[in-house]
Scaffold this active site. Structure first.
Site, PDB file in Angstrom:
ATOM      1  N   SER A   8       0.684  -1.208   0.269  1.00 18.91           N
ATOM      2  CA  SER A   8       0.131  -0.238  -0.115  1.00 18.91           C
ATOM      3  C   SER A   8       0.934   1.215   0.108  1.00 18.91           C
ATOM      4  O   SER A   8       0.360   2.282  -0.328  1.00 18.91           O
ATOM      5  CB  SER A   8      -0.791  -0.055   1.299  1.00 18.91           C
ATOM      6  N   ASP A   9       2.039   1.290   0.513  1.00 14.75           N
ATOM      7  CA  ASP A   9       2.715   2.364   0.416  1.00 14.75           C
ATOM      8  C   ASP A   9       4.454   1.888  -0.152  1.00 14.75           C
ATOM      9  O   ASP A   9       4.944   0.834   0.047  1.00 14.75           O
ATOM     10  CB  ASP A   9       3.068   2.808   1.904  1.00 14.75           C
TER      11      ASP A   9
END
Length: 42
Positions: A8-9
């Site tokens: 996600s990051d």
């Protein structure tokens, strides 16, 4: 053994998902994982 990962990051590009995007993509990943697990049980 099978692994399914969702990122996600990004530490490299500094890109990240919003909370809504994270929820949506993780829900999709979980559904896919459950479908795959069911197929492997057959």
């Amino acid at each position: 053994a099978l692994t399914l990962l969702t990122v996600s990051d990004s530490l490299i590009t500094k890109e990240s998902l919003s909370s809504l995007e994270r929820q949506t993509t993780f829900n999709t990943m979980v559904k896919l994982a459950l479908e795959m697990a069911c197929e492997l049980q057959k």
